[in-house]
Motif scaffolding. Sequence first.
Motif, PDB file in Angstrom:
ATOM      1  N   ASN A  65     -38.213 124.116  -6.012  1.00  0.00           N
ATOM      2  CA  ASN A  65     -37.986 125.314  -6.819  1.00  0.00           C
ATOM      3  C   ASN A  65     -37.819 124.911  -8.283  1.00  0.00           C
ATOM      4  OD1 ASN A  65     -37.335 127.726  -7.932  1.00  0.00           O
ATOM      5  ND2 ASN A  65     -35.477 128.067  -6.727  1.00  0.00           N
ATOM      6  N   ILE A  72     -33.963 131.337  -4.286  1.00  0.00           N
ATOM      7  CA  ILE A  72     -34.498 132.026  -3.110  1.00  0.00           C
ATOM      8  C   ILE A  72     -33.323 132.243  -2.174  1.00  0.00           C
ATOM      9  CG2 ILE A  72     -36.066 131.900  -1.155  1.00  0.00           C
ATOM     10  CD1 ILE A  72     -38.021 130.398  -2.867  1.00  0.00           C
ATOM     11  N   LYS A  73     -33.048 133.513  -1.892  1.00  0.00           N
ATOM     12  CA  LYS A  73     -31.848 133.858  -1.133  1.00  0.00           C
ATOM     13  C   LYS A  73     -32.161 134.047   0.344  1.00  0.00           C
ATOM     14  CE  LYS A  73     -29.633 136.152  -5.057  1.00  0.00           C
ATOM     15  NZ  LYS A  73     -30.620 136.770  -5.954  1.00  0.00           N
ATOM     16  N   GLY A  76     -34.423 133.863   3.276  1.00  0.00           N
ATOM     17  CA  GLY A  76     -35.133 132.646   2.910  1.00  0.00           C
ATOM     18  C   GLY A  76     -36.646 132.724   2.793  1.00  0.00           C
ATOM     19  N   TRP A  77     -37.209 131.561   2.406  1.00  0.00           N
ATOM     20  CA  TRP A  77     -38.652 131.462   2.150  1.00  0.00           C
ATOM     21  C   TRP A  77     -39.465 131.523   3.447  1.00  0.00           C
ATOM     22  CZ3 TRP A  77     -40.337 127.251   4.807  1.00  0.00           C
ATOM     23  CH2 TRP A  77     -39.446 126.178   4.968  1.00  0.00           C
ATOM     24  N   ARG A  78     -40.686 131.981   3.301  1.00  0.00           N
ATOM     25  CA  ARG A  78     -41.676 131.981   4.383  1.00  0.00           C
ATOM     26  C   ARG A  78     -42.949 131.405   3.788  1.00  0.00           C
ATOM     27  NH1 ARG A  78     -40.467 135.962   8.385  1.00  0.00           N
ATOM     28  NH2 ARG A  78     -42.650 136.312   8.835  1.00  0.00           N
ATOM     29  N   GLY A 140     -33.510 128.659   4.671  1.00  0.00           N
ATOM     30  CA  GLY A 140     -34.505 129.152   3.714  1.00  0.00           C
ATOM     31  C   GLY A 140     -34.000 129.378   2.308  1.00  0.00           C
ATOM     32  N   ASN A 173     -43.496 133.674   0.381  1.00  0.00           N
ATOM     33  CA  ASN A 173     -42.745 134.917   0.223  1.00  0.00           C
ATOM     34  C   ASN A 173     -41.268 134.615   0.273  1.00  0.00           C
ATOM     35  OD1 ASN A 173     -44.670 137.242   0.100  1.00  0.00           O
ATOM     36  ND2 ASN A 173     -45.445 136.161   1.895  1.00  0.00           N
ATOM     37  N   ALA A 174     -40.516 135.370  -0.522  1.00  0.00           N
ATOM     38  CA  ALA A 174     -39.069 135.251  -0.543  1.00  0.00           C
ATOM     39  C   ALA A 174     -38.523 136.667  -0.575  1.00  0.00           C
ATOM     40  CB  ALA A 174     -38.632 134.478  -1.781  1.00  0.00           C
ATOM     41  N   TYR A 213     -44.239 133.097  -9.586  1.00  0.00           N
ATOM     42  CA  TYR A 213     -43.592 134.388  -9.408  1.00  0.00           C
ATOM     43  C   TYR A 213     -44.539 135.482  -9.871  1.00  0.00           C
ATOM     44  CZ  TYR A 213     -39.704 137.654 -10.045  1.00  0.00           C
ATOM     45  OH  TYR A 213     -38.860 138.713  -9.979  1.00  0.00           O
TER      46      TYR A 213
END
Length: 214
Positions: A65, A72-73, A76-78, A140, A173-174, A213
């Motif tokens: 990151n 990223i909260k 989490g990330w995908r 994530g 995606n986040a 982003y």
Amino acid sequence: MESVFSSINKFSGFTLLFVFLLSCSSTFTSTEAYDAVDTGGNITIKWDVMSWTPDGYVGVVTIYNFQKHHQIKAPGWRLGWTWAKKEIIWSMVGSQTTEQGDCSRFKGNIPHSCNKDPTVVDLSPKTPFNQQISNCCRGGVLKPWDASSFQLSVGAAGTTNKTVRMPKHFTLNAPGNAYTCGPPQIVQPTKFITQHKKRVTRALMTWIVICKYS
Ligand SMILES: *[C@@H]1O[C@H](CO)[C@@H](O)[C@H](O)[C@H]1NC(C)=O
Ligand SMILES: *[C@@H]1O[C@H](CO)[C@@H](O)[C@H](O)[C@H]1NC(C)=O
């Protein structure tokens, strides 16, 4: 008397200015105010081929990151991609795919995922230690300037750096954010320094994907 009033007025003028500046600086330290500044940031995905296997390779994927102000909260990330050919994932450490897909052509050893376009998610921090690798398993969540890694064993893939194929169409995606990812680019193989700094090892092949982003 007049001079007393004017100095009071001056004083309250300064106070107002001070309060105003204070409120400005607190606005600027909030995350939203930095969005415009953060457009220079990116999320870099690095894919290191660590060793060849009889039908493919073991890879370590690291998500960096490089955004100063975007965390990223949870949940989490995908991370997704499309395999170039008929690659499958035999096993994963430190993450998992959301779907196994159709593995009916396999008997005996069943792959972790046979999807043409797998989606990968992080594991929870409660994952047993023997199923973790370093920098994995944070549900994530990815703080600014932090990195998250997972390992995967890819089958039905090339077994040399001339025959291996990079996946295509990366997606990231986040929660609340989508990123746009560019095509993978081959870069200098990553060098790894061992714990006691006595030895440097090298990935067999490395490619990166830059996501921004959007
Ligand atoms: C992504 O961010 C890193 C760290 O700031 C920077 O070194 C790199 O040049 C950036 N890459 C792109 C394509 O913006
Ligand atoms: C592939 O391997 C050869 C021999 O080790 C090396 O010279 C070459 O740079 C590698 N190519 C890539 C794309 O990593």
